[in-house]
Enzyme design. Structure first.
Site, PDB file in Angstrom:
ATOM      1  N   ASP A   1       0.860  -1.182   0.000  1.00  0.00           N
ATOM      2  CA  ASP A   1       0.000   0.000   0.000  1.00  0.00           C
ATOM      3  C   ASP A   1       0.893   1.227   0.000  1.00  0.00           C
ATOM      4  OD1 ASP A   1      -2.348  -1.315   0.179  1.00  0.00           O
ATOM      5  OD2 ASP A   1      -2.491  -1.217   2.360  1.00  0.00           O
TER       6      ASP A   1
ATOM      7  N   ASP B   1      -4.821  -3.226   4.805  1.00  0.00           N
ATOM      8  CA  ASP B   1      -5.286  -2.793   6.122  1.00  0.00           C
ATOM      9  C   ASP B   1      -6.802  -2.881   6.283  1.00  0.00           C
ATOM     10  OD1 ASP B   1      -5.758  -0.770   4.344  1.00  0.00           O
ATOM     11  OD2 ASP B   1      -4.321   0.630   5.217  1.00  0.00           O
TER      12      ASP B   1
ATOM     13  N   ASP C   1      -9.429  -6.035   2.165  1.00  0.00           N
ATOM     14  CA  ASP C   1      -8.104  -6.497   1.740  1.00  0.00           C
ATOM     15  C   ASP C   1      -7.868  -7.954   2.137  1.00  0.00           C
ATOM     16  OD1 ASP C   1      -7.386  -4.109   0.643  1.00  0.00           O
ATOM     17  OD2 ASP C   1      -6.451  -3.334   2.469  1.00  0.00           O
TER      18      ASP C   1
HETATM   19  P1  ATP Z   1      -3.455   2.978   0.055  1.00  0.00           P
HETATM   20  O1  ATP Z   1      -4.224   1.855  -0.546  1.00  0.00           O
HETATM   21  O2  ATP Z   1      -2.113   3.176  -0.467  1.00  0.00           O
HETATM   22  O3  ATP Z   1      -3.529   3.045   1.527  1.00  0.00           O
HETATM   23  P2  ATP Z   1      -5.167   5.219  -0.047  1.00  0.00           P
HETATM   24  O4  ATP Z   1      -5.177   5.310   1.418  1.00  0.00           O
HETATM   25  O5  ATP Z   1      -4.916   6.485  -0.791  1.00  0.00           O
HETATM   26  O6  ATP Z   1      -4.171   4.232  -0.610  1.00  0.00           O
HETATM   27  P3  ATP Z   1      -7.960   4.817  -0.016  1.00  0.00           P
HETATM   28  O7  ATP Z   1      -7.962   4.953   1.441  1.00  0.00           O
HETATM   29  O8  ATP Z   1      -8.781   3.768  -0.668  1.00  0.00           O
HETATM   30  O9  ATP Z   1      -6.537   4.582  -0.562  1.00  0.00           O
HETATM   31  O10 ATP Z   1      -8.347   6.227  -0.616  1.00  0.00           O
HETATM   32  C1  ATP Z   1      -8.671   6.414  -1.962  1.00  0.00           C
HETATM   33  C2  ATP Z   1      -9.103   7.837  -2.200  1.00  0.00           C
HETATM   34  O11 ATP Z   1     -10.284   8.103  -1.451  1.00  0.00           O
HETATM   35  C3  ATP Z   1      -8.102   8.889  -1.768  1.00  0.00           C
HETATM   36  O12 ATP Z   1      -7.244   9.237  -2.805  1.00  0.00           O
HETATM   37  C4  ATP Z   1      -8.961  10.064  -1.373  1.00  0.00           C
HETATM   38  O13 ATP Z   1      -9.238  10.862  -2.482  1.00  0.00           O
HETATM   39  C5  ATP Z   1     -10.254   9.407  -0.912  1.00  0.00           C
HETATM   40  N1  ATP Z   1     -10.316   9.309   0.558  1.00  0.00           N
HETATM   41  C6  ATP Z   1      -9.426   8.791   1.377  1.00  0.00           C
HETATM   42  N2  ATP Z   1      -9.827   8.859   2.658  1.00  0.00           N
HETATM   43  C7  ATP Z   1     -11.037   9.444   2.640  1.00  0.00           C
HETATM   44  C8  ATP Z   1     -11.989   9.801   3.645  1.00  0.00           C
HETATM   45  N3  ATP Z   1     -11.795   9.560   4.926  1.00  0.00           N
HETATM   46  N4  ATP Z   1     -13.138  10.397   3.246  1.00  0.00           N
HETATM   47  C9  ATP Z   1     -13.369  10.645   1.944  1.00  0.00           C
HETATM   48  N5  ATP Z   1     -12.515  10.331   0.978  1.00  0.00           N
HETATM   49  C10 ATP Z   1     -11.368   9.751   1.291  1.00  0.00           C
END
Ligand code: ATP
Length: 918
Positions: free
Chosen positions: A329, A648, A652
């Site tokens: 990730d 996480d 997943d």
């Molecule tokens: P990774 O898989 O590397 O942890 P990540 O944390 O960016 O990646 P996600 O958590 O799925 O992946 O987030 C995807 C997208 O969703 C982000 O790029 C952001 O734009 C949006 N996002 C993340 N957290 C939130 C939240 N708490 N509320 C609304 N949108 C969110």
């Protein structure tokens, strides 16, 4: 009135009966009292092996039983001294075996404790994360998607909360939970929709509840004995060694019988030959091998814990050494997960925000001019959504820091919740719209929590009699749901031109490695509620974008370079925007020249065959959902890779399970991902995976080292006896000497090899093949060749001394030669090349083990009282010269051979992404 069931009470009755407070939870004193009174929130464990059973198990070995029988016979024949000594040696052997096994068992238990589940509770008004076993009745528990319900709870609040209860009810489809009172008294578990049962799983939504039952009093406690399962803790290597052990036993017994028969045919006394034969078999069978392997694994696992990697499944230690791809990730693992909003985009204006960390101090600038935002409706709207469509909490905590020699008390801002949301809370506070203030005016009536599938979060709020929906999330997803835009303070239709402007702004921010979130809202008709997320997140008014930095972790770049040198490919898999992902991947050196990146959408368009063709050249997957991960893992596996996959979230888990090494995050991981994993990173850090792989490789090499040592020693021992009998010579070693060699010479140094330092080039060569035979890379040859030479040299020393006509002296020389040859050879086993390639004194344990073995050998040779027992005499300088030359010859011979051939053990191969394809 009969007493009400928990599900029949209303909130006030509940809280009063449980002596708790909905807002601030229990006091720490009350928790301690309740814990002392009712005990820990644990299910009773199945019985562990008692130390006595472990000790007695040491005598179960077939050959040990034969030897005990033989000892009994010698006792009956009046050979008391022999009998007692052999018995003493056997007991010592058992003690050694016991210590090894007991230690292994303890380490395994300690491991389990480390990966024990935690729970989020409110105590004394603050949120804490505590071990689930420390929960007590009355505790207020917070739950979110991916959590295991840590005790039986009654819900006080449930937001779109679904729980999978199949362990209790057999129903595998998650059921929705609510906080309303149920009136019927007798309800089956499946219908108790306001109760959460221990061990069940929150699959969606968030919730708050109060603990009503803990430990064995819970519903799960009722059936605990039925569901306790013991996990398979044997590794494939242990299993293969057990098989190998059986073959070795057969070979050893066959050779022993040949030795006995040859001896008797050459006129040796039957009883003496029998005892010698059985002793030889005991010595030759590497019965200690499985225990030493377990100890080596367990100690390796302890070292991993020190490096922040917690092994949940022992077999993964072995697999770690074979890992050829790490799929990681981005957020939190490769980056710090310490987000700060630095850029805003509204109505085609780009603004910069100052300030660092969680401290809510900062200003907003446009073209280097500080802005007054008091009358800027667009910014105020964006800040409002940031603060309210948000579950993170920012708190001031007192922390004590060391400043030079003095301890200084300082207030520190601490974040509870998701760092992305934390950054938005900080932003809102910085710019004058703190959540606390706004929450007093806007009451949340509905929430559709963020999930990485939708990539959005929304809330329905009530304000001055009206209702409003606020949404935030990934810009590309949210823009699709916006029909209007707040442009220079006015709501206008979203034209294609305006949409393009927003998209361009998003891309520009993403290219500078910013994590971008978009914000939107919609007014609702009074008292309207939304059926589901889809119903809420449509016809929205777009407000603007925020860009936050999430700096890469400092140590990750080097770790990725180490991986590359070690033939391990790093792949970033992220839900974030492709450009953000690419910018961060580039700064970390993940993408080599010619390497590709791919988005979830592009992945969807590929068939499995097409993906297989391209998978090895893709280094970044962006905007993917959890189920894409499964496809990536499977495709890499089809290409022959051993895949380590991090994760996480609750979704997943399938990919983590399907991968060869499933890795969960200790800090930000959900319970489900942890349960599916075989390794947990207690610091969520990518470099920890690399450290674990290094340890995994080291452990495997150490196991190879002592297998090499033990088996070469055994070959030597058998050969010296076998050749002597074939040549019609007298016994070169008496039974007690053989047992002594087995106990002292083999035991201690072999254990010390198990904790040997790794060679420097451990992370400089390709991973080994998963199916590699333990004897591969010339280990089998080394065992046989060294063993044969040790046997021949020992026999040579025996024969030369025998020419003087003193059998006991010749046997003493043979004994000393065999012991010394092994103690010299043990240093050779540390290196995959030769004894000359490593510092002999580096492994202190080994030096200590060798010195102790030497002292013990000298003891039985020179202490007069022991001489008759061990059939030894004091030998002089001439004999010692012979002993040393004969003992050193095998190791020196092969050492010189290796130096002359240029130490050719490994040709360094250039790393290539496809290098590990099957
Ligand atoms: P990774 O898989 O590397 O942890 P990540 O944390 O960016 O990646 P996600 O958590 O799925 O992946 O987030 C995807 C997208 O969703 C982000 O790029 C952001 O734009 C949006 N996002 C993340 N957290 C939130 C939240 N708490 N509320 C609304 N949108 C969110």
């Amino acid at each position: 009135m009969s007493q009400l069931f928990w599900h029949q009470m209303n909130k006030e009755e509940l809280i009063e009966t449980l002596g708790s407070s909905e807002k601030s939870g229990l006091s720490i004193d009350a928790v301690n009292e309740r814990l002392a009174e009712h005990g820990a929130n644990e299910l009773a464990e199945t019985k562990k092996l008692s130390p006595l059973t472990i000790f007695l198990n040491q005598f179960k070995d077939f050959m040990v039983l034969v030897l005990m029988g033989a000892t009994l016979i010698s006792g009956l024949l009046g050979e008391y001294l022999d009998a007692i000594t052999i018995l003493a040696i056997l007991v010592l052997n058992a003690v050694l075996g016991f210590v090894q096994e007991f230690r292994a068992e303890r380490s395994l238990i300690a491991l389990k404790e480390l990966s024990a589940p935690t729970a989020k509770v409110i105590r004394e008004g603050k949120q804490h994360s505590v071990a689930a076993k420390e929960l007590v009745v009355g505790d207020i528990v917070l739950l979110e998607s991916g959590d295991r319900v840590p005790a039986d709870i009654r819900f006080l609040e449930a937001n779109n909360c679904y729980v999978e209860e199949s362990a209790l009810t057999g129903e595998s489809i998650p059921v929705s939970k609510h906080e309303s009172t149920l009136y019927e008294a007798e309800l089956p578990l499946g219908d108790q929709r306001n109760i959460g049962f221990m061990g069940t799983l929150v699959t969606r939504g968030t919730a708050r509840g109060v603990v009503i039952r803990t430990g064995m009093a819970t519903e799960m406690g009722n059936i605990a004995n039925l569901i306790q399962s013991t996990e398979e803790m044997q590794t494939p290597l242990q299993h293969r060694l057990e098989q190998l052990g059986k073959i070795l036993i057969a070979v050893a017994i066959a050779l022993t019988i040949m030795v006995i028969v040859a001896g008797i045919m050459h006129g040796q006394p039957m009883y003496g030959m029998f005892l010698a034969g059985v002793s030889l078999a005991v010595a030759a069978i590497p019965e200690g091998l499985p225990a030493i392997v377990t100890v080596a694994l367990a100690l390796g696992v302890q070292r991993m814990i020190k490096r922040k990697a917690i092994v949940r499944k022992l077999p993964s230690v072995e697999t770690l050494g074979c890992a050829s791809v790490i799929c990681s990730d981005k957020t939190g693992t490769l980056t710090q997960n310490k987000m700060t909003v630095t850029t805003l985009w509204l109505s085609d204006r780009t603004l910069n925000v100052t300030g660092e960390g969680y401290e809510p101090v900062g200003k907003v600038y446009e073209n280097n001019q500080e802005l007054d935002i008091k009358h800027d409706n667009s910014i105020k709207r964006l800040l409002q959504i940031s603060a309210l469509c948000n579950n993170a909490r920012l708190e001031k905590q007192e922390a004590v820091h060391r400043k030079g020699k003095v301890m200084v008390e300082q207030d520190e801002w601490v974040l509870n919740g998701d760092p992305t949301e934390g950054a938005l809370t900080v932003l809102a506070s910085k710019l004058g719209s703190p959540a606390k203030l706004l929450e007093a005016q806007y009451k949340r009536v509905q929430e559709f929590p963020f999930d990485s599938e939708r990539k959005l979060m929304s809330v329905v709020l009530e304000h001055q009699g009206g209702r409003i929906i606020q949404v935030k999330g990934a810009p590309d997803v949210l823009l699709e749901q916006c029909t209007h835009i707040l442009w220079q303070g006015k709501v206008v239709s979203m034209t294609p031109a305006l949409k393009t402007k927003a998209q361009k702004a998003n891309e520009k921010m993403a290219q500078s490695a910013l994590r971008v979130l978009a914000f939107a809202y919609r007014d609702l008709h009074t008292q309207e509620t939304c059926r589901d997320a889809g119903d809420a997140e449509r016809n929205l008014i777009f407000v603007g974008l925020t860009g936050m930095i999430d700096p890469p972790r400092a140590e990750v770049k080097d770790a990725i370079a180490t991986c590359r040198a070690a033939g391990i490919k790093t792949v970033m898999i992220t839900g974030d925007h492709q450009l953000t992902a690419e910018a961060i991947a580039a700064s970390l050196g993940i993408i080599p020249r010619g390497g590709e990146t791919m988005s979830g959408k592009q992945l969807d368009q590929l068939s499995d065959e097409e993906l297989d063709q391209r998978v090895e050249n893709i280094y970044v997957y962006a905007r993917v959902s959890p189920e894409h991960k499964l496809r990536i893992v499977r495709s890499l596996q089809r290409k022959g890779h051993v895949v380590a996959m991090t994760g996480d979230g609750v979704n997943d888990a399938p990919a983590i399970k399907a991968s060869d090494i499933g890795i969960a995050m200790g800090i930000n991981g959900t319970d489900v991902s942890k349960e599916a994993s075989s390794l947990i990173l207690s610091d969520d850090n990518f470099s920890t995976i690399v450290a674990a792989i290094e340890e995994g490789r080291g452990i495997y090499e150490n196991i190879r080292k002592f297998i090499r040592y033990l088996l070469a020693s055994n070959v030597g021992e058998i050969l010296v006896m076998f050749l002597a009998m074939m040549a019609g010579l007298p016994l070169p070693l008496v039974p007690i000497q053989i047992l002594w060699v087995n106990l002292v010479t083999d035991g201690l140094p072999a254990m010390a090899l198990g904790v040997d330092q790794s060679e420097n080039d451990l992370m400089k060569h390709k991973p080994r093949k998963a199916k590699e035979n333990i004897f591969a890379r010339r280990l089998g040859w080394k065992i046989i060749s060294r063993g044969i030479l040790i046997g021949i040299c020992t026999l040579g020393a025996f024969w030369i001394t025998l020419q003087e006509g003193d059998l006991v002296k010749a046997q003493t020389v043979a004994f000393a030669t065999l012991v010394m040859a092994q103690l010299i050879h043990v240093f050779d086993c540390r290196s995959s090349r030769s004894i000359f390639h490593r510092n002999m004194f580096e492994n202190k344990y080994l030096v200590l083990a060798v010195v102790s073995s030497l002292v013990l050998m000298l003891g039985v040779m020179y202490i007069e009282a022991l001489q008759p027992i061990f059939n030894t005499v004091s030998i002089g300088l001439r004999e010692w010269c012979l002993v040393i030359v004969a003992a050193a010859f095998p190791t020196v011979f092969f050492g010189i051979g290796s130096v002359l051939s240029g130490g050719k053990s490994k040709k360094k191969k250039k790393w290539h992404p496809a290098a590990n394809a099957a």
